[in-house]
Design an enzyme around this catalytic site. Structure first.
Site, mmCIF file in Angstrom:
data_model
loop_
_atom_site.group_PDB
_atom_site.id
_atom_site.type_symbol
_atom_site.label_atom_id
_atom_site.label_comp_id
_atom_site.label_asym_id
_atom_site.label_seq_id
_atom_site.Cartn_x
_atom_site.Cartn_y
_atom_site.Cartn_z
ATOM 1 N N ALA A 190 0.814 -1.211 0.000
ATOM 2 C CA ALA A 190 0.000 0.000 0.000
ATOM 3 C C ALA A 190 0.845 1.259 0.000
ATOM 4 O O ALA A 190 0.492 2.254 -0.615
ATOM 5 C CB ALA A 190 -0.903 -0.009 1.218
ATOM 6 N N ILE A 231 3.980 1.671 -1.173
ATOM 7 C CA ILE A 231 4.907 1.883 -2.296
ATOM 8 C C ILE A 231 4.244 2.821 -3.314
ATOM 9 O O ILE A 231 3.132 2.562 -3.746
ATOM 10 C CB ILE A 231 5.279 0.534 -2.956
ATOM 11 C CG1 ILE A 231 6.187 -0.262 -2.017
ATOM 12 C CG2 ILE A 231 5.979 0.761 -4.293
ATOM 13 C CD1 ILE A 231 6.488 -1.653 -2.489
ATOM 14 N N GLU A 259 3.524 3.488 -6.403
ATOM 15 C CA GLU A 259 3.544 2.971 -7.763
ATOM 16 C C GLU A 259 3.224 4.093 -8.749
ATOM 17 O O GLU A 259 2.444 4.972 -8.459
ATOM 18 C CB GLU A 259 2.501 1.866 -7.949
ATOM 19 C CG GLU A 259 2.672 0.659 -7.069
ATOM 20 C CD GLU A 259 1.831 0.771 -5.817
ATOM 21 O OE1 GLU A 259 1.172 1.793 -5.652
ATOM 22 O OE2 GLU A 259 1.862 -0.185 -5.014
ATOM 23 N N ASP A 301 22.729 36.723 -27.560
ATOM 24 C CA ASP A 301 23.376 37.571 -28.555
ATOM 25 C C ASP A 301 22.320 38.503 -29.128
ATOM 26 O O ASP A 301 21.148 38.414 -28.778
ATOM 27 C CB ASP A 301 24.114 36.762 -29.624
ATOM 28 C CG ASP A 301 23.313 35.596 -30.137
ATOM 29 O OD1 ASP A 301 22.101 35.596 -29.898
ATOM 30 O OD2 ASP A 301 23.888 34.711 -30.775
ATOM 31 N N ASP A 304 -7.002 7.570 -8.426
ATOM 32 C CA ASP A 304 -6.058 8.706 -8.334
ATOM 33 C C ASP A 304 -5.368 9.031 -9.655
ATOM 34 O O ASP A 304 -4.864 10.135 -9.830
ATOM 35 C CB ASP A 304 -4.955 8.374 -7.306
ATOM 36 C CG ASP A 304 -5.262 8.957 -5.936
ATOM 37 O OD1 ASP A 304 -6.355 9.535 -5.797
ATOM 38 O OD2 ASP A 304 -4.422 8.833 -5.030
HETATM 39 P P1 ATP Z 1 25.711 38.614 -32.251
HETATM 40 O O1 ATP Z 1 26.895 38.014 -31.576
HETATM 41 O O2 ATP Z 1 24.897 39.460 -31.383
HETATM 42 O O3 ATP Z 1 24.908 37.669 -33.090
HETATM 43 P P2 ATP Z 1 26.978 39.572 -34.527
HETATM 44 O O4 ATP Z 1 26.251 38.660 -35.415
HETATM 45 O O5 ATP Z 1 27.076 40.983 -34.916
HETATM 46 O O6 ATP Z 1 26.339 39.685 -33.160
HETATM 47 P P3 ATP Z 1 29.393 38.445 -35.339
HETATM 48 O O7 ATP Z 1 28.701 37.748 -36.420
HETATM 49 O O8 ATP Z 1 30.459 37.763 -34.555
HETATM 50 O O9 ATP Z 1 28.406 38.981 -34.277
HETATM 51 O O10 ATP Z 1 29.978 39.772 -35.990
HETATM 52 C C1 ATP Z 1 30.866 40.587 -35.293
HETATM 53 C C2 ATP Z 1 31.361 41.682 -36.178
HETATM 54 O O11 ATP Z 1 32.057 41.113 -37.271
HETATM 55 C C3 ATP Z 1 30.268 42.533 -36.786
HETATM 56 O O12 ATP Z 1 29.927 43.613 -35.990
HETATM 57 C C4 ATP Z 1 30.929 43.000 -38.072
HETATM 58 O O13 ATP Z 1 31.727 44.134 -37.821
HETATM 59 C C5 ATP Z 1 31.830 41.855 -38.442
HETATM 60 N N1 ATP Z 1 31.163 40.965 -39.406
HETATM 61 C C6 ATP Z 1 30.038 40.263 -39.229
HETATM 62 N N2 ATP Z 1 29.743 39.553 -40.317
HETATM 63 C C7 ATP Z 1 30.712 39.804 -41.202
HETATM 64 C C8 ATP Z 1 30.998 39.344 -42.535
HETATM 65 N N3 ATP Z 1 30.212 38.490 -43.148
HETATM 66 N N4 ATP Z 1 32.089 39.813 -43.145
HETATM 67 C C9 ATP Z 1 32.902 40.665 -42.506
HETATM 68 N N5 ATP Z 1 32.705 41.108 -41.277
HETATM 69 C C10 ATP Z 1 31.624 40.718 -40.624
#
Ligand code: ATP
Length: 884
Positions: free
Chosen positions: A283, A285, A287, A329, A709
């Site tokens: 009773a 336990i 279950e 992010d 229950d």
């Molecule tokens: P989160 O981390 O909030 O997603 P995020 O996407 O801006 O931000 P990253 O993608 O690491 O972060 O980008 C960081 C930075 O790198 C950007 O602010 C930009 O200056 C540069 N960056 C992002 N994408 C490119 C790309 N495709 N080519 C060149 N530089 C880039």
């Protein structure tokens, strides 16, 4: 010849394909011949075998042993009721096994269905065109495009590579990425650098490869065949419950033994004591508790999936409920990731992007077009949202130009920039784009009025002023530079050193609006005592502007950028985090990892979002790793516990709400189930101590535990989130599910009221027919049978009121919404039907040794339900008053 030793041409020939990829008819044919590209799951045990498992675990064996003893004693001393006991115990084992089996099966099916929601896509070239398709459809001969973060879908031979690095950890356990190339290799196949294996991931760079083995034919398939499926393991909550169940079973056995011995001391016969000892053990336990919890978790994860959060491990459901910090992010999670390039700045003038741009601005757009990996497939833009926005804008502004990519240094979140070498109308150009600090540090010159001039302090100051002004508007700003190499040397020697002496071209501002639902989600977190920390790769000012827009911060937040973080000691960082609204900007993944570790050391329960390859360590380190279903790489998805199907921050908050709800609901049904243990145990105590006839038989106890229950408990497990659930602070890490207040409420408050009701019912029926203390009753005396029926009925009636009482711990029933959980009513309806069957149907009477009750008996017992209900309302009222 082995595939790794062949030249590209020979590879094409041996796999009967070309640089244009396969034709659709041919892929159809190969799919038919080689089958789908998937690892067949290691076979789970078949259903009968798994059902059998339910009879062979420790608890079941103990019970079966007890049943065996009962049958033996029936054989030795027939007619003493041992047969009924034996059958009753067997019934417990069967019902429990069946129930557990069904619950587990349903939970498993629910999880399987969730797994299917996450398909894994690849890009291949077929008939000369890029196509995105589920990885299961890749066939030998397919030409696969590999980019950073993607999972290799099949064993394949590389034919082009650009700085391609692959992580072999899933195959070799070696987590250091290895550089791949596409040259023929004469050594051992396993060591050949021109082969990539299914299941491994691309850490950086890009490449093209021809698949030569798929599905179970791959190396991974072969290994998978050898190892058994990975045990998902129990979540801490399930472990806690398994432990609690074992302890409860231990206590039950000890109590049984205690009464067995006590019986001897007060002079009862061996068999009386035996029946009694076994009965009370059975009773007590609990279950069905463990499978019900598993099912509650699975139902929770299904509800979360409906709200676009895919749970990969059941564990996460409960952990989510206790999250105290969300590190998120920005791009795509807080914002829409729907970027538009709106503004371009070049040659000291700023303009909105339109069809007609000054020449200097067109130079910037040309760099944006050519230093770009976004593509147009079937009229749709594909690739990174920043690059897609740039490509769209550049195609609008520029005329088509004959250009070819010669070389690429891919984007890397640590460097925050990328570089390409292109020929444009026969002339060689090097283009770089990325974060301004990085790009400007490579430039010695700037383009002013079409001429290349030395970049002086004044120019730099001016560039930064414009940069800050654009960012303060919440724009994401990318810088662009170019170089016309005079003599760049042979292609083999190209590397990061080509990024020197560059000429600064200008800036492009991209607008990425916040998601409309985010401000509300941020507010919800604030009320729920959950901190949000933005950790972004973007620049501080852009981050702060967006944070203000979504009400994450008020006024000027404290912004820590990557370089500052490196200079900061752990102590200072801790202090800053605890004292100020902080935003982390220009963060590289390693910085993110440090912030997460520090928060965890501080005792926070941390949820972290991530999408890139380099985010994987932080995702694993966090208590809850959350990856992005749309923009996330396969690597991030694999490392995370939860995948957001819509990449939306608000979804995380919804999932936290569900997590909290699941936990609360489990507490609700545990209180409900545990409460009825007291009215089940008290009759036995009274039997021994007061020397009265046994008020409740074992079968009747089982009728409650495994019958009436069950459904109301499940209904409690599916309660909706209560309005106040996100207004409370997160639960403490140390808080136990079976906490002292929960046990006290069930065992010292609800249970005793039910016990009084059941004992009252029993005595009321006995006394009504002139029974006097000390009079012996025989087991088949109709009066005695009716009295036990009244006892059982009292338990069921008070449990009906208890369902309503358990819907909330502190809130009045009248504020929880009468019809907000219809399952409760279904549960109660079934409970009452079962009760009517037990009390009034001849078959019910036979199975449970009951007899029909008079209407007066009901009239006497029903008020107890109201007593319990209003006692709880009063307790809740006092509790609420004390809290305020
Ligand atoms: P989160 O981390 O909030 O997603 P995020 O996407 O801006 O931000 P990253 O993608 O690491 O972060 O980008 C960081 C930075 O790198 C950007 O602010 C930009 O200056 C540069 N960056 C992002 N994408 C490119 C790309 N495709 N080519 C060149 N530089 C880039």
């Amino acid at each position: 010849m082995k595939i790794h030793a062949l030249t590209t041409k020979e590879v094409f020939r041996s796999l009967v394909t070309s640089g244009q990829g396969l034709s659709e008819e041919e892929t159809e044919r190969r799919l038919h011949e080689f089958g789908l590209n998937e690892i067949s799951e290691v076979k789970r045990k078949n259903l009968p075998a798994r059902l059998l498992d339910q009879f062979t675990h420790f608890l079941a064996l103990v019970l079966l042993f007890a049943a065996g003893l009962s049958f033996l004693s029936e054989y030795l001393r027939p007619g003493e009721g041992m047969l009924t006991l034996g059958i009753a115990i067997l019934a417990v084992v069967f019902i429990n096994a069946l129930f557990t089996f069904i619950q587990e099966y349903r939970a498993e099916k629910a999880l399987d269905a969730l797994k299917k929601l996450l398909p894994f896509f690849v890009t291949v070239i077929r008939q000369g065109r890029e196509r995105e398709l589920p990885a299961r459809h890749v066939v030998p001969g397919d030409l696969i495009l590999l980019t950073e973060g993607c999972k290799v879908p099949a064993d394949a031979r590389l034919i082009t590579t650009a700085d391609l690095k692959v992580n072999h950890a899933p195959l070799t356990g070696e987590s250091e990425p290895v550089l791949r190339n596409h040259e023929p290799y004469q050594g051992e196949f396993a060591e050949s650098p021109n082969i990539v294996f299914a299941g491994t991931t691309v850490v950086s760079g890009s490449g093209k490869a021809i698949a030569f083995a798929t599905g179970m034919g791959t190396e991974f398939g072969r290994i998978a065949h050898l190892t058994s499926s990975i045990d998902a393991g129990l979540s801490p909550l399930q472990k806690e419950l398994a432990k609690a169940t074992r302890i409860a079973a231990g206590i039950a056995a000890a109590v049984g033994l205690f009464f067995f011995v006590l019986g001897f001391l007060i002079g009862r016969s061996f068999w009386d004591n035996f029946i009694f000892g076994v009965g009370i053990t059975v009773a007590l336990i609990p279950e069905g508790m463990l499978p019900t919890v598993t099912l509650a978790l699975a139902m929770g994860s299904q509800r979360m999936a409906k709200r676009k959060a895919l749970i990969k491990t059941l564990t996460s459901v409960e952990t989510l409920g206790s999250v105290t910090v969300i590190c998120t992010d920005k791009t795509g999670t807080l914002t829409q990731n729907d970027m538009t390039a709106t503004t371009v700045w070049a040659d000291n003038s700023i303009c909105e992007i339109s069809d007609t741009l000054p020449e200097a601005a067109q130079d910037v757009m040309r760099a944006a077009l050519l230093c770009n990996n976004a593509r147009v497939i079937d009229g749709n833009y594909k690739g990174d949202p920043t690059e897609t926005a740039l490509l769209k804008a550049a195609r609008k502004v520029l005329d088509d130009m004959p250009a070819e990519r010669l070389f690429e240094i891919p984007f890397d979140a640590d460097r925050k920039m990328m570089t390409t070498v292109n020929t444009v109308a026969g002339r060689c150009f090097i283009f770089s784009k990325g974060a301004l600090e990085k790009i400007l540090s490579l430039c010695t010159h700037i383009l002013i009025q079409g001429s290349r001039q030395t970049l002086d302090e004044n120019n730099r100051k001016h560039v930064f002023e414009t940069y800050h002004a654009l960012m303060d508007k919440g724009l994401r700003v990318l810088a662009f530079a170019q170089k016309r190499p005079e003599n760049q040397g042979p292609k083999d020697s190209w590397n990061k050193e080509i990024e020197t002496n560059m000429t600064f071209l200008g800036l492009i501002g991209l607008h990425d609006p916040p998601r409309p639902e985010v401000p509300e989600a941020v507010e919800k977190c604030r009320q729920a005592g959950i901190r949000i920390i933005m950790i972004t790769g973007d620049a501080g000012r852009t981050a702060a502007a967006i944070a203000r827009e979504i009400n994450l911060v008020h006024g000027a937040p404290f912004v820590i950028e990557g370089q500052e973080l490196e200079q900061m000691s752990d102590g200072t960082l801790r202090k800053t985090l605890s004292e100020q609204e902080t935003i982390f900007a220009r963060m590289a993944p390693k910085h993110k990892m440090r912030v997460v570790s520090l928060l965890k050391e501080e005792g926070e329960v941390v949820a972290v979002t991530g999408d890139g390859v380099n985010d994987a360590p932080a995702l694993r380190k966090a208590d809850i790793g959350i990856s992005m279903g749309i923009a996330g790489t396969d690597v991030a998805k694999e490392a995370s516990d939860i995948v957001l199907l819509d990449d939306n921050f608000a979804t995380i908050v919804n999932a936290v709400e569900e997590g909290r709800t699941v936990y609360e609901n489990i507490k609700k049904f545990l209180t409900y189930i545990l409460a009825s243990n007291i009215p089940e145990a008290v009759p036995y105590l009274a039997y021994i101590l007061l020397r009265i006839p046994l008020p409740l038989t074992i079968m009747q106890i089982l009728a409650v535990d495994l019958g009436t229950d069950m459904l109301p408990a499940l209904a409690l497990a599916s309660e909706k989130p209560t309005p106040g659930i996100m207004k409370k602070p997160p639960r403490k890490r140390t808080e136990r599910l079976l906490s002292a207040p929960l046990i006290a409420r069930a065992y010292l408050f609800l249970g005793p009221i039910e016990a009084v009701a059941c004992m009252f019912g029993f005595f009321w029926v006995l006394a009504g027919s002139g029974w006097a203390w000390g009079t012996a009753t025989v087991l088949n005396d109709p009066l005695y049978i009716q009295a036990t029926t009244a006892c059982l009925t009292a338990i069921i009636i008070t449990q009906t009121a208890n369902v309503f009482a358990c819907r909330s711990r502190d809130e009045s029933f009248f504020s929880t919404g009468f019809f907000s959980n219809r399952l409760i009513f279904l549960g109660i309806a079934v409970e009452l039907l079962l009760q009517l069957f037990i009390v009034y149907h001849p078959l019910g009477n036979r199975i449970f040794s009951t007899a029909p009750l008079s209407p007066e008996a009901w009239l006497v017992l029903v008020p107890f339900a109201f007593v319990l209900f209003f006692a709880e309302e009063t307790r809740k009222f006092i509790f609420r008053r004390m809290k305020t």
